[in-house]
Design a protein around this motif. Structure first.
Motif, PDB file in Angstrom:
ATOM      1  N   ASP A 545       0.462  -0.865  -0.340  1.00 32.10           N
ATOM      2  CA  ASP A 545      -0.063  -0.631  -0.386  1.00 32.10           C
ATOM      3  C   ASP A 545       1.016   1.309  -0.038  1.00 32.10           C
ATOM      4  O   ASP A 545       2.451   1.019   0.053  1.00 32.10           O
ATOM      5  N   ASP A 546       0.209   2.557  -0.093  1.00 28.07           N
ATOM      6  CA  ASP A 546       1.033   4.098   0.100  1.00 28.07           C
ATOM      7  C   ASP A 546       2.043   3.159   0.946  1.00 28.07           C
ATOM      8  O   ASP A 546       2.962   4.091   1.192  1.00 28.07           O
ATOM      9  N   ASP A 547       2.036   2.801   2.510  1.00 34.43           N
ATOM     10  CA  ASP A 547       3.167   2.688   3.861  1.00 34.43           C
ATOM     11  C   ASP A 547       4.018   2.052   3.347  1.00 34.43           C
ATOM     12  O   ASP A 547       5.129   1.641   3.970  1.00 34.43           O
ATOM     13  N   VAL A 548       3.373   0.855   2.689  1.00 35.13           N
ATOM     14  CA  VAL A 548       4.261  -0.430   2.779  1.00 35.13           C
ATOM     15  C   VAL A 548       4.778  -0.980   3.880  1.00 35.13           C
ATOM     16  O   VAL A 548       6.217  -0.748   4.546  1.00 35.13           O
ATOM     17  N   ASP A 549       4.298  -0.618   5.346  1.00 35.19           N
ATOM     18  CA  ASP A 549       4.330  -0.418   7.262  1.00 35.19           C
ATOM     19  C   ASP A 549       5.146  -2.438   6.765  1.00 35.19           C
ATOM     20  O   ASP A 549       3.802  -3.227   6.933  1.00 35.19           O
ATOM     21  N   LEU A 550       5.866  -2.828   7.378  1.00 38.11           N
ATOM     22  CA  LEU A 550       5.874  -4.261   8.150  1.00 38.11           C
ATOM     23  C   LEU A 550       6.087  -4.124   9.438  1.00 38.11           C
ATOM     24  O   LEU A 550       6.615  -5.715   9.549  1.00 38.11           O
ATOM     25  N   SER A 551       5.876  -3.564  10.046  1.00 39.07           N
ATOM     26  CA  SER A 551       5.495  -4.312  11.830  1.00 39.07           C
ATOM     27  C   SER A 551       4.514  -5.018  11.875  1.00 39.07           C
ATOM     28  O   SER A 551       3.498  -5.096  12.002  1.00 39.07           O
ATOM     29  N   PRO A 552       5.425  -6.574  12.249  1.00 41.67           N
ATOM     30  CA  PRO A 552       4.278  -7.137  12.926  1.00 41.67           C
ATOM     31  C   PRO A 552       3.378  -6.843  13.560  1.00 41.67           C
ATOM     32  O   PRO A 552       2.058  -7.862  13.117  1.00 41.67           O
ATOM     33  N   ALA A 553       3.497  -5.983  13.841  1.00 40.37           N
ATOM     34  CA  ALA A 553       2.039  -5.959  15.657  1.00 40.37           C
ATOM     35  C   ALA A 553       0.791  -5.595  14.833  1.00 40.37           C
ATOM     36  O   ALA A 553      -0.465  -5.545  15.474  1.00 40.37           O
ATOM     37  N   ARG A 554       1.577  -4.798  13.512  1.00 37.37           N
ATOM     38  CA  ARG A 554       0.197  -4.357  12.880  1.00 37.37           C
ATOM     39  C   ARG A 554      -0.731  -5.252  11.700  1.00 37.37           C
ATOM     40  O   ARG A 554      -1.280  -5.598  11.635  1.00 37.37           O
ATOM     41  N   HIS A 555      -0.346  -6.492  12.001  1.00 35.70           N
ATOM     42  CA  HIS A 555      -1.068  -7.001  10.610  1.00 35.70           C
ATOM     43  C   HIS A 555      -1.508  -8.349  11.336  1.00 35.70           C
ATOM     44  O   HIS A 555      -2.019  -9.730  10.763  1.00 35.70           O
ATOM     45  N   LEU A 556      -0.829  -8.846  13.060  1.00 34.88           N
ATOM     46  CA  LEU A 556      -0.962  -9.572  13.494  1.00 34.88           C
ATOM     47  C   LEU A 556      -2.341 -10.393  14.201  1.00 34.88           C
ATOM     48  O   LEU A 556      -2.798  -9.206  15.005  1.00 34.88           O
ATOM     49  N   PRO A 557      -2.453 -11.106  13.964  1.00 33.76           N
ATOM     50  CA  PRO A 557      -4.546 -11.436  14.830  1.00 33.76           C
ATOM     51  C   PRO A 557      -4.234 -11.288  16.534  1.00 33.76           C
ATOM     52  O   PRO A 557      -3.474 -11.735  16.945  1.00 33.76           O
ATOM     53  N   PRO A 558      -5.061 -10.445  16.895  1.00 34.19           N
ATOM     54  CA  PRO A 558      -4.731 -11.003  19.048  1.00 34.19           C
ATOM     55  C   PRO A 558      -4.853 -12.099  19.013  1.00 34.19           C
ATOM     56  O   PRO A 558      -5.878 -13.183  17.912  1.00 34.19           O
ATOM     57  N   PRO A 559      -4.865 -12.929  20.000  1.00 33.80           N
ATOM     58  CA  PRO A 559      -5.498 -13.771  20.890  1.00 33.80           C
ATOM     59  C   PRO A 559      -6.530 -14.032  20.626  1.00 33.80           C
ATOM     60  O   PRO A 559      -7.616 -13.229  20.820  1.00 33.80           O
ATOM     61  N   THR A 560      -7.242 -15.920  21.081  1.00 36.53           N
ATOM     62  CA  THR A 560      -8.785 -16.001  20.777  1.00 36.53           C
ATOM     63  C   THR A 560      -9.387 -15.123  22.089  1.00 36.53           C
ATOM     64  O   THR A 560      -8.995 -14.738  23.132  1.00 36.53           O
ATOM     65  N   ALA A 561     -10.518 -14.699  21.840  1.00 35.87           N
ATOM     66  CA  ALA A 561     -11.552 -13.357  22.756  1.00 35.87           C
ATOM     67  C   ALA A 561     -11.741 -15.093  23.866  1.00 35.87           C
ATOM     68  O   ALA A 561     -11.331 -14.936  25.159  1.00 35.87           O
ATOM     69  N   ALA A 562     -12.129 -16.653  23.762  1.00 34.66           N
ATOM     70  CA  ALA A 562     -12.100 -16.971  24.854  1.00 34.66           C
ATOM     71  C   ALA A 562     -10.621 -17.737  25.677  1.00 34.66           C
ATOM     72  O   ALA A 562     -10.688 -17.976  26.486  1.00 34.66           O
ATOM     73  N   ASP A 563      -9.525 -17.680  24.861  1.00 33.37           N
ATOM     74  CA  ASP A 563      -8.267 -17.640  25.452  1.00 33.37           C
ATOM     75  C   ASP A 563      -8.474 -16.826  26.444  1.00 33.37           C
ATOM     76  O   ASP A 563      -7.596 -16.370  27.405  1.00 33.37           O
TER      77      ASP A 563
END
Length: 783
Positions: A545-563
């Motif tokens: 995209d316009d930023d090409v931001d590769l910071s992992p925290a921006r793209h990783l799903p959070p832990p499941t709500a149940a957990d």
């Protein structure tokens, strides 16, 4: 033979005598015969080591200076500086390691004879390990005598598996003509202001390094794959007269090597030097270096273009004379802008492995020492945030296949240099600042790295993994593509959750297992299913995209709500149990508050040590044992051992049940009794261990009285910005053992109450953070 020219500071005298610096200051004031300063400054004088040693022994404050300490003080006080002295020692230790008869022959006489014979003896070891000396051009090792082509390096060379060439020569006369064939040593140059420093060894870095731009600015080069030559061999030669001041040190180092071994002696001295100069070096921890080497995989040809003291190459090289099958005939290539570090790296690796070695000094980006190299692996911890990296001079350099880096993107220049030195399919692993994954000035280069399949993974490390310790650094894994993949994906991982509670660093076992498991699955299949909160692979197109931001925290799903909800329930239950326990442990009020305080006869910790009732040990700066380390933060917070020690040959101090551990910095009134769960941990820095004789002292009685506020105030030094406790001045009453046990029982109950309060506080903070996160992400309902 003691070197009278060797100087020692007040801190060194304190280490020799096993006392605090305040005691040394008192000796200078109270004893008219204390040795006078021979150097240093008015506020930080230095003294002749021989005179100090004699005075300490004469006054019964020292039976004998430990050999390790004597050798270290000789090295630290060397007239040519500790780096030159350390290189002289490294050359001789390599001689002892490879050809001990040559050392025995050369050292069997006076110092003058030793200095005259050493150059020729060393040549018989350095030539087969580093290649022939280049006559006529400074006598440097590592070339064939011909001027190298543009961009080539006169680097140090060793052929893998080569044996020492000539038999032991007969003894030669100590003539001046023999001294021109000299040992390899540091070519001393004025220090240039350095940018961010990097790279340290596992032993030391594990070991650190300094990056100093040494090449002068030039006019823009013609289109070529490398800048004009200004690199130099890592090792230059010294004459016999130059070695003469080092002979007492070299004899002491040889004696120490007979106890520890040549390799361990060099590691010990190098580790002490790095630890004594923390502001000059930035360390790369051994665990991080090992992780980077494992990500790159086994490789026959390895390059570190910012090698420092060789941490990453040590991690990639086999340990000892028998390499693993996949690393047979391994060749290591090292370059560093700081000539002293390049020389130390060459010697350190020569002692560490039989792999072939080439080491060069010079600014890698401006003066690449290995322009023709196509390595299997490149490992690099480059300097961060350099502005003067050669942007103007290198505008037409052919290494910029993925785009010309902006002036503020020095890290992307190092990335492209690494890719340019890889063979097709080779792997590079670089330690990067997190800003390199998101700065707008680098988005075009990042985009091209993604499109062409060169960037394979970005891993966010925990805070505290490497300096600067307050920033979560990244690892970039790159591979030089033979052809662009049809539908490339990139692995993004974040292991920040494995950060340690204390200053001991992350949970490296969890970091290593998580990262390597994700990388190997991704590398084998080309993609990775989502691992919530930890890792996933994304199609490259999703990142362009316009930023090409590769910071992992921006793209990783959070832990499941149940957990998340399950964890909060568990935390709440544990907090309730802890609060109930805290109420039960609340101390009873004093029975007779009006009763006058008893006046006991007092003694000090120092007197108890002299009487044999106590043994005092201080934490070490490193160790060869891979055991958990009890840090000062662990003692202050009441948590378990969380630290790690840099690898060195020092023997770590291991705790035992019943030991009392006291922090010496910070001004707090804290003393911890080691229990069965903590026993066996190594003692960390800034801690003092007191081991009482159970027939004379109750450990809980001892710890309780050491925690008294007034006791700590009278035993602390307030001469600097940091309050330091002199443990030997702490006082406690002289009481019979049965009375000690009664006090010890009460102190033990207070300690249990204190730990329950701290545990409740940590659980409460965890519950509050989890509830805020749950309410904001929808995993917890508001009613």
């Amino acid at each position: 033979m003691q070197d009278n020219a060797t100087e020692v500071t007040a801190a060194g005298i304190a280490r020799l005598a096993g006392v605090g610096r305040a005691a040394v200051s008192n000796w200078r004031r109270r004893h008219a015969d204390f040795p006078q300063p021979v150097g240093g400054t008015e506020t930080s004088p230095s003294f002749a080591l021989a005179e100090v040693e004699g005075w300490l022994r004469e006054h019964g404050k020292l039976a004998e200076v430990p050999l390790r300490e004597r050798v270290w003080q000789q090295l630290a006080g060397h007239p040519a500086g500790p780096v030159t002295a350390l290189t002289h020692v490294g050359c001789v230790l390599l001689l002892i390691h490879d050809r001990p008869p040559l050392w025995l022959n050369a050292s069997a006489g006076s110092d003058a004879r030793l200095a005259a014979m050493l150059p020729e003896a060393l040549e018989q070891v350095l030539t087969p390990r580093f290649g022939p000396a280049r006559r006529g051009r400074g006598g440097r090792w590592g070339g064939d005598g011909a001027r190298p082509a543009t961009g080539a390096s006169a680097a140090v060379n060793t052929a893998s598996g080569e044996q020492a060439s000539a038999a032991v020569h007969t003894q030669r006369a100590a003539a001046a003509g023999h001294t021109q064939r000299a040992a390899a040593a540091v070519h001393t140059q004025p220090t240039v202001t350095a940018s961010t420093t990097v790279n340290s060894s596992p032993t030391v870095h594990d070991s650190p390094s300094v990056h100093s731009p040494v090449a002068k600015p030039r006019t823009p080069p013609a289109p070529t794959s490398a800048a004009p030559t200004s690199s130099a061999p890592a090792l230059d030669t010294l004459t016999g007269p130059a070695l003469l001041p080092s002979t007492p040190l070299l004899r002491g180092a040889a004696e120490l090597a007979s106890e520890l071994g040549a390799r361990q002696t060099f590691e010990f001295l190098l580790g002490r030097h790095l630890d004594a100069n923390p502001r000059q070096y930035t360390l790369t921890p051994a665990d991080l270096a090992g992780l980077m080497a494992d990500l790159a995989g086994p490789a026959r040809t390895v390059l570190d273009p910012a090698c420092g003291t060789g941490a990453l190459l040590r991690a990639a090289a086999p340990d000892g004379p028998a390499p693993r099958p996949e690393q047979a005939d391994q060749r290591l290539h090292a370059q560093d802008a700081a000539p002293d570090l390049a020389a130390l790296t060459g010697l350190r690796l020569a002692l560490h492995t039989r792999a072939g070695l080439r080491a060069a000094a010079g600014d890698t980006l401006r003066a690449d020492a290995f322009p023709e190299l196509r390595a299997d692996a490149v490992l690099c911890h480059p300097p961060f945030n350099e502005r003067n990296w050669g942007h103007d001079e290198l505008a037409y350099d052919a290494r910029w296949e993925y785009g010309f880096p902006a002036r503020t993107e020095s890290e992307l220049a190092w990335v492209q240099h690494a890719l340019a030195r890889l063979r097709d399919g080779g792997t590079a692993v670089l330690l990067m600042p997190p800003a390199a994954a998101s700065r707008r000035s680098g988005r075009r280069v990042r985009a091209d790295l993604l499109r062409r399949g060169a960037l394979r993974a970005v891993v966010a490390l925990p805070v505290g993994a490497a300096p600067p310790y307050n920033i979560a650094l990244h690892l970039w894994v790159l591979r030089r593509p033979a052809k662009a993949p049809a539908q490339p994906e990139v692995l993004l991982a974040d292991v920040g959750q494995f950060a340690g509670e204390g200053r001991g660093g992350p949970d490296w076992r969890a970091v290593r297992d998580t990262v390597l498991d994700a990388w190997r699955d991704f590398d084998g299949a080309g993609r990775l299913d989502e691992r919530p909160g930890l890792a996933r692979s994304l199609p490259v197109i999703a990142l362009l995209d316009d930023d090409v931001d590769l910071s992992p925290a921006r793209h990783l799903p959070p832990p499941t709500a149940a957990d998340g909800a399950g964890r909060l329930t568990d935390v709440r239950e544990r907090l309730g149990e802890t609060l109930r326990l805290t109420a039960d442990l609340t101390p009873a009020p004093a029975h007779d508050p009006a009763q006058p305080a008893p006046r006991w006869p007092l003694t000090t910790v120092g007197e108890l040590v002299r009487g044999g009732a106590l043994v005092v040990r201080t934490g070490t700066h490193g160790g060869h044992a891979r055991v958990p380390v009890l840090t000062d933060h662990d003692v202050l917070s009441g948590t378990g051992p969380s630290g790690t020690l840099p690898e060195s040959d020092e023997e770590p101090v291991l705790t035992e049940t019943g030991d009392v551990v006291v922090p010496v910095l910070g001004g707090g009134s804290v003393a911890r009794v080691v229990d069965d769960a903590t026993a066996g941990a190594a003692l960390g820095r800034n801690l003092v261990l007191l081991r009482p004789d159970p027939a004379a002292l109750d450990p809980w009685f001892l710890a309780g009285f050491l925690r008294g506020t007034a006791n700590n105030r009278q035993a602390s030094s307030y001469a600097s910005t940091a309050t330091r406790l002199d443990v030997r001045r702490l006082q406690l009453p002289r009481l019979p053992l049965d009375a000690q046990h009664r006090y010890g029982t009460r102190f033990r109950a207070l300690d249990e109450f204190d730990r329950a309060l701290k545990r409740a506080g940590r659980l409460g903070d965890q519950l509050v953070r989890g509830m805020y996160d749950g309410l904001t992400d929808g995993s917890v309902a508001p009613d």
